[in-house]
Design an enzyme around this catalytic site. Sequence first.
Site, short mmCIF file in Angstrom:
data_model
loop_
_atom_site.label_atom_id
_atom_site.label_comp_id
_atom_site.label_asym_id
_atom_site.label_seq_id
_atom_site.Cartn_x
_atom_site.Cartn_y
_atom_site.Cartn_z
N PHE A 129 -40.66 -34.30 3.31
CA PHE A 129 -39.59 -33.36 3.65
C PHE A 129 -38.96 -33.83 4.97
CE2 PHE A 129 -37.82 -29.32 5.18
CZ PHE A 129 -37.11 -28.95 4.05
N ASP A 210 -49.15 -31.87 6.90
CA ASP A 210 -48.23 -30.75 6.73
C ASP A 210 -48.65 -30.04 5.44
OD1 ASP A 210 -46.11 -29.09 5.98
OD2 ASP A 210 -44.56 -30.46 6.69
N TYR A 235 -44.26 -18.55 4.68
CA TYR A 235 -43.26 -17.87 3.85
C TYR A 235 -43.22 -18.38 2.42
CZ TYR A 235 -40.67 -21.96 5.66
OH TYR A 235 -40.31 -23.22 6.04
N LYS A 236 -44.08 -19.36 2.09
CA LYS A 236 -44.09 -19.86 0.71
C LYS A 236 -45.20 -19.12 -0.05
CE LYS A 236 -42.39 -24.44 2.16
NZ LYS A 236 -41.06 -24.49 1.53
N ARG A 383 -37.40 -27.79 -9.84
CA ARG A 383 -38.73 -27.43 -9.35
C ARG A 383 -39.12 -26.08 -9.91
NH1 ARG A 383 -39.81 -27.91 -2.97
NH2 ARG A 383 -38.49 -26.07 -3.09
C1 LIG Z 1 -43.15 -29.96 3.68
C2 LIG Z 1 -42.29 -29.05 4.50
N1 LIG Z 1 -42.41 -29.03 5.83
C3 LIG Z 1 -41.64 -28.21 6.60
C4 LIG Z 1 -40.71 -27.36 6.03
C5 LIG Z 1 -39.83 -26.47 6.84
O1 LIG Z 1 -40.23 -26.31 8.15
P1 LIG Z 1 -39.85 -24.97 8.95
O2 LIG Z 1 -40.80 -23.91 8.48
O3 LIG Z 1 -40.01 -25.33 10.36
O4 LIG Z 1 -38.43 -24.64 8.61
C6 LIG Z 1 -40.58 -27.34 4.64
C7 LIG Z 1 -39.59 -26.43 4.02
O5 LIG Z 1 -39.50 -26.24 2.86
C8 LIG Z 1 -41.38 -28.21 3.87
O6 LIG Z 1 -41.24 -28.22 2.54
#
Ligand SMILES: Cc1ncc(COP(=O)(O)O)c(C=O)c1O
Length: 423
Positions: A129, A210, A235-236, A383
Amino acid sequence: MDDFDASQSAARMRDAEASLTGLRERFTTPDDGVYMDGNSLGLHGEDADRALERAVDQWRELGIEAWTEADPPWFAYGERLGDRLADVVGALPAECVAANSTTVNIHALVGSFLDAADGTDVVVNELDFPTDHYAIRSQLAARGLDPDDHLVVVESDDGRTISTDAIADAVDDDTAIVFMPSVLYRSGQLFDLEAITELAHDHDAFAGFDLAHSVGVVPHDLHFDGVDFAVWCSYKYLNAGPGAIGGLYVHEDNFDVEPSLAGWWGNDDATQFDLDTRFDPAEDASAFQIGTVPVFSAAPLFGTLDVVEAAGIDQLRDHSLSLTRYLISLVDERLPECSVGTPREAERRGGHVAVEHPEAGLVSRALRDRGVVVDYRPPDVVRVAPSPYYVGFEDVWTAVDELRDILDADAHRAYADDDATVT
Ligand SMILES: Cc1ncc(COP(=O)(O)O)c(C=O)c1O
């Protein structure tokens, strides 16, 4: 596959036999549709609502006293949530804290571990990402390290997945950090965190991850695997709401790593209100908090962790795997125009499935207009994330049935001249 039954009634039977079905009533699905986007934004639920309302009541009733008198005190939100998140990611309570956002935590941890490392390079992969690369490049640049030389980007053999062997080939004695996702955001490939950590350690490098696409749907064993640090969002699959507070983990062996993005919320609690102008970091992962905890972005997580704990992360994973296995079988059986871009082996599969079609953008929009919420990831991925918290087998069946119908009727072509995008 011979005995696979692709009928709607078989989907209903699966729902009747499934465990965890009671969770669904705790969430609200907009317009009674089919929501397959819980890996972008988890659904609103009564548990998040209750916890948020409680924090609002405390504000109303206690004012500033809520920092110390609320239950739990707002002052300790990051740590109390961290204690509970530790069970979700397989860590010790002191190793986790809820703080900041994913991107900020990448800045904070990659920067700090770069300072602590012997090497100068960070190994990432080309399917990451983008925010991960933006943050790491800027942390390298801030240290006078040219990102074009010091960000080592592992390439994919198939455009979908990254092999552990390719990561191993990229790691050498200049490596400071191997930073990988637990699950790739597009294809849904689940990485082998233990193997990647081991190969980083073989070169005296740190291993960071991550976990945005796995936390709350795939159990982890971060402490036992020796992972050095990790970051994630809530939030996911954790369903804590848009912009909810992020989380981070630092292995206890690394508690001596100094935060390079220091702030007063990372100070030792015992001396924070001495207000000394010299930073006195907490002795555990809490040192990586930066500013005042965003109470209303953190409170819902207390409620949604009740759901995770009631269901059990292992049971959630089992249900998620059954749903994605079923989805893959239906795509194989009913959608010969599409391919599955997600690894089929359970141990290499996260919580979502990449259904590939050359006109994936148009197909995603047609699905949304029929009440099936998916998202499009260019160039060719629809997705589909059957979150185990609130998606059932019949929902999966309906999503595939609508897709079959759209392709049969060429209904997606109607969107060809309209350039709105699907988020
Ligand atoms: C792998 C990954 N990292 C980070 C993020 C987003 O980061 P943040 O929560 O800082 O907006 C996402 C967003 O979908 C993501 O898929």
